[in-house]
Design a protein around this motif. Structure first.
Motif, short mmCIF file in Angstrom:
data_model
loop_
_atom_site.label_atom_id
_atom_site.label_comp_id
_atom_site.label_asym_id
_atom_site.label_seq_id
_atom_site.Cartn_x
_atom_site.Cartn_y
_atom_site.Cartn_z
N TYR A 8 0.84 -1.25 -0.07
CA TYR A 8 0.10 0.05 -0.06
C TYR A 8 0.88 1.29 -0.09
O TYR A 8 0.55 2.47 -0.49
CB TYR A 8 -0.95 -0.01 1.33
CG TYR A 8 -2.01 -0.77 1.18
CD1 TYR A 8 -2.68 -1.04 -0.11
CD2 TYR A 8 -2.68 -1.78 2.07
CE1 TYR A 8 -3.92 -2.17 -0.16
CE2 TYR A 8 -3.52 -2.68 2.03
CZ TYR A 8 -3.99 -2.82 0.76
OH TYR A 8 -5.33 -3.97 1.11
N ARG A 9 2.07 1.22 0.72
CA ARG A 9 2.84 2.48 0.60
C ARG A 9 4.34 2.32 0.92
O ARG A 9 4.68 1.20 1.49
CB ARG A 9 2.38 3.32 1.96
CG ARG A 9 2.96 4.89 1.87
CD ARG A 9 2.23 5.47 1.09
NE ARG A 9 0.88 5.77 1.20
CZ ARG A 9 -0.15 6.15 0.34
NH1 ARG A 9 0.41 6.33 -0.75
NH2 ARG A 9 -1.37 6.43 0.86
N LEU A 10 5.15 3.11 0.30
CA LEU A 10 6.43 2.89 0.18
C LEU A 10 7.13 4.26 0.50
O LEU A 10 6.78 5.37 -0.01
CB LEU A 10 6.91 2.81 -1.25
CG LEU A 10 7.01 0.90 -1.70
CD1 LEU A 10 7.35 0.93 -3.10
CD2 LEU A 10 7.55 0.02 -0.84
N ARG A 11 8.07 4.31 1.40
CA ARG A 11 8.73 5.53 1.81
C ARG A 11 10.40 5.41 2.18
O ARG A 11 10.62 4.65 2.97
CB ARG A 11 8.01 6.14 3.06
CG ARG A 11 6.55 6.82 2.97
CD ARG A 11 6.78 7.99 2.19
NE ARG A 11 5.32 8.38 2.00
CZ ARG A 11 4.54 8.49 0.79
NH1 ARG A 11 5.14 7.55 -0.26
NH2 ARG A 11 3.54 8.68 0.73
N TRP A 12 10.98 6.31 1.33
CA TRP A 12 12.32 6.54 1.58
C TRP A 12 12.78 7.16 3.09
O TRP A 12 11.94 7.89 3.30
CB TRP A 12 13.11 7.09 0.30
CG TRP A 12 13.29 6.25 -0.99
CD1 TRP A 12 12.52 6.52 -1.91
CD2 TRP A 12 14.25 5.54 -1.23
NE1 TRP A 12 12.68 5.70 -2.92
CE2 TRP A 12 13.98 4.97 -2.62
CE3 TRP A 12 15.32 4.99 -0.56
CZ2 TRP A 12 14.71 4.09 -3.37
CZ3 TRP A 12 16.06 3.94 -1.22
CH2 TRP A 12 15.73 3.66 -2.56
N ASP A 59 -1.22 2.76 6.10
CA ASP A 59 -0.32 3.80 5.52
C ASP A 59 0.94 3.85 6.59
O ASP A 59 0.77 3.47 7.54
CB ASP A 59 -1.13 5.13 5.45
CG ASP A 59 -0.38 6.35 4.64
OD1 ASP A 59 0.75 5.92 4.04
OD2 ASP A 59 -0.57 7.15 4.35
N ILE A 60 1.99 4.41 6.10
CA ILE A 60 3.28 4.59 6.87
C ILE A 60 3.86 6.01 6.57
O ILE A 60 3.64 6.60 5.58
CB ILE A 60 4.06 3.41 6.61
CG1 ILE A 60 4.63 3.39 5.25
CG2 ILE A 60 3.94 2.27 7.24
CD1 ILE A 60 5.88 2.29 5.06
N VAL A 119 17.70 3.21 2.58
CA VAL A 119 16.89 2.49 3.43
C VAL A 119 15.52 2.99 3.09
O VAL A 119 15.25 4.27 2.81
CB VAL A 119 17.02 2.59 5.08
CG1 VAL A 119 15.99 2.03 5.82
CG2 VAL A 119 18.43 2.11 5.31
N PHE A 120 14.51 1.99 3.05
CA PHE A 120 13.09 2.31 2.60
C PHE A 120 12.39 1.20 3.60
O PHE A 120 12.56 0.28 3.73
CB PHE A 120 12.79 2.45 1.07
CG PHE A 120 12.94 1.12 0.60
CD1 PHE A 120 11.88 0.14 0.49
CD2 PHE A 120 14.15 0.73 -0.20
CE1 PHE A 120 11.77 -0.98 -0.24
CE2 PHE A 120 14.00 -0.20 -0.84
CZ PHE A 120 13.08 -1.24 -0.84
N LEU A 121 10.91 1.93 3.82
CA LEU A 121 9.93 1.15 4.48
C LEU A 121 8.89 0.66 3.58
O LEU A 121 8.66 1.41 2.42
CB LEU A 121 9.25 2.02 5.54
CG LEU A 121 10.02 2.09 6.98
CD1 LEU A 121 9.35 2.95 7.92
CD2 LEU A 121 9.86 0.56 7.65
#
Length: 540
Positions: free
Chosen positions: A445-449, A492-493, A456-458
């Motif tokens: 659902y979500r990707l964040r650097w 979401d993150i 690194v990313f979540l």
């Protein structure tokens, strides 16, 4: 023994006698004799030289002669002597880095006229009462201070003196419609004064419950327009941090059709939005332009994209409709995420969007809203799965749900798909992926650097897990860390912009969780149950 006893008895008798000095004794001459004490040696270093007449002189001369012969042979017979160099190795150095939160700075300026300086000088040195001058000595600095109070940040109480009510200032409004919004902001700032100070970090209060940190609601952005609407996306303005754009999607109870609403909320007035934009269908994503903060891109559920100016209610430019006969004009499925990318001074800024139709499009605004295809997502088989059954694939196309661009290279981005795979792509290559990460068992659902570590990313998924990936480990099947707290999907993150080890997440169980990797990787430090089902998350 007899002599010792006599000495002791004489000493005792001497101590018992009292000495009485008469006048002659006081005037008598007393002589003191100073005797040199024995010499105490603190440091004694014997010399290497000997006297010629000393007993060691013959042997020393013989040793010196032998040393001269050795030096002479070394000069003439070079084959018997070899020169060797010895290198001393330096101790290995170690670099340590420490990360701290950015220091908050604030610039304050004040302007003083000649009359202010003169009056202050008289008050200090002559102590005269200036009230007798009345309004004749009134300077423009008082009016300027009132204007500065109006322009201060949210959460500042306005302190207006009684004497200024009857005077006219340069900030007079020409109509009531212009004056009411300013007055409303002033009232709302006084109501939410304490919460504004907490939001800005002026008041450092960490609410606790049973000894653990928790979250508290400062205020709520809502009005009559948002009744029955569902929040789908959030975006802060990059230039003005007091502006928050919120996308809504809802169904009209009368006609049964979906409608969209984009509201720009201001921290100065949480009771009513500053800008209202209505769309023909529900809004699925929105993003502010970085170079032009007054432009807001809105992605719709029907696949259309519109770029709005905050001063207008209609889009200044939008994607073409499918009625033109070509499917390349826009997405055919909802646009789930968009990002503005700066391509330099020559190419300008472009907009990148992703949709479940399997396409990642790049939009340019030089000649209308035209797009080029960056990538067409395709399914990739995971060869490490234990299930070897070859099920028939309905479609080789993979739906995209999210994407995020690298902070160091604007051409590199990662994207999450419905099948659970994460693909690392490059804008220069649209035929193959740079890397594929297999780890999730459901839609991503979500990707964040990470804002402080570029490799690194979540990622969060419907498989109830949050995974932390590191590009430098070269392991595309196993994440560096996996976080799981509830048996529900992660919606979401978002990373904290101030602390590198803190991130927050929203679960399908209607909870907001705050994780701190430095504290624990098993349980979140804060788990806040929400009364309403949260759908989107973003740090201020």
């Amino acid at each position: 023994r007899t002599e010792v006893a006599q000495k002791i008895s004489s000493i005792a008798i001497f101590e018992e006698q009292e000495l009485i000095l008469n006048a002659l004794d006081r005037d008598a001459t007393v002589r003191l004799f100073l005797v040199e004490t024995p010499t105490i040696w603190l440091l004694d270093i014997p010399g290497s030289c000997v006297e010629k007449d000393g007993p060691d002189a013959p042997q020393t001369l013989v040793n010196n002669q032998k040393y001269k012969q050795v030096l002479e042979r070394r000069r003439t017979e070079t084959e018997n002597f070899v020169d060797r160099a010895v290198q001393t190795l330096n101790m290995p150095s170690k670099t340590k880095e420490v990360q701290i939160a950015p220091i908050k700075k604030k610039e304050i300026a004040i302007e003083a006229t000649e009359w202010d300086i003169y009056d202050s000088f008289l008050q200090q040195h002559e102590s005269i009462d200036l009230t007798q001058f009345g309004q004749l000595m009134r300077s423009d600095s008082q009016n300027a201070e009132l204007i500065k109070e109006l322009d201060k940040e949210p959460g500042t109480r306005l302190e207006i003196e009684e004497e200024s009510k009857g005077t006219q200032t340069s900030n007079e409004f020409t109509s009531l419609s212009d004056a009411l919004p300013v007055a409303e902001k002033m009232v709302m700032q006084n109501i939410h004064h304490t919460n504004h100070l907490r939001f800005k970090g002026v008041i450092d209060e960490n609410p606790e419950e049973d000894g653990r940190s928790t979250l508290s609601i400062l205020w709520t952005f809502q009005c009559d327009l948002t009744v029955g609407m569902r929040v789908t996306c959030l975006s802060w303005n990059p230039s003005n941090k007091n502006i928050l754009a919120v996308g809504y999607s809802g169904r009209d109870p009368i006609s049964g059709t979906t409608s969209g609403l984009a509201l720009c909320w201001s921290l100065k007035n949480p009771s009513f939005p500053a800008r209202i934009i209505r769309t023909k269908c529900g809004i699925s994503s929105l993003a502010f332009s970085v170079k032009h903060p007054n432009l807001l891109a809105i992605g719709l559920n029907d696949g259309g994209i519109g770029v709005y100016h905050l001063g207008t209610k209609s889009p200044i430019i939008e994607s073409a409709n499918l009625e033109t006969g070509t499917t390349d004009a826009k997405h055919t499925d909802p646009v789930y995420e968009m990002h503005w990318i700066d391509k330099g001074d020559e190419r300008g800024e472009s907009l990148v969007s992703i949709s479940t139709d399997g396409r990642i499009l790049q939009w340019f605004m030089k000649k209308g809203l035209e797009n080029t295809e960056l990538m067409k997502l395709k399914r990739v088989a995971n060869h490490r799965k234990s299930d070897k059954r070859s099920d028939a694939t309905i479609s080789r196309q993979a739906g995209g749900l999210c994407l995020d661009f690298s902070r160091i290279d604007p051409n590199v981005y990662i994207t999450g798909t419905e099948e659970g795979n994460i693909h690392k792509c490059n804008c220069s290559y649209n035929e193959q992926y740079m890397e594929t990460y297999f780890g999730h068992g459901g839609p991503v659902y979500r990707l964040r650097w990470a804002p402080f570590c570029n490799s690194v990313f979540l990622s969060c998924s419907a498989d109830w897990t949050i995974k932390l990936w590191d590009e430098d480990q070269q392991d595309t099947f196993n994440a560096s860390m996996t976080f799981e707290s509830v048996n529900s999907d992660i919606v979401d993150i978002g990373w904290s912009p101030n602390k590198s080890t803190v991130f927050a997440s929203i679960t399908g169980a209607d909870t907001i969780e705050v994780w701190d990797i430095e504290h624990s990787i098993l349980d979140p430090v804060i788990s806040y149950p929400s009364l309403n089902a949260p759908t989107s998350l973003v740090f201020a």
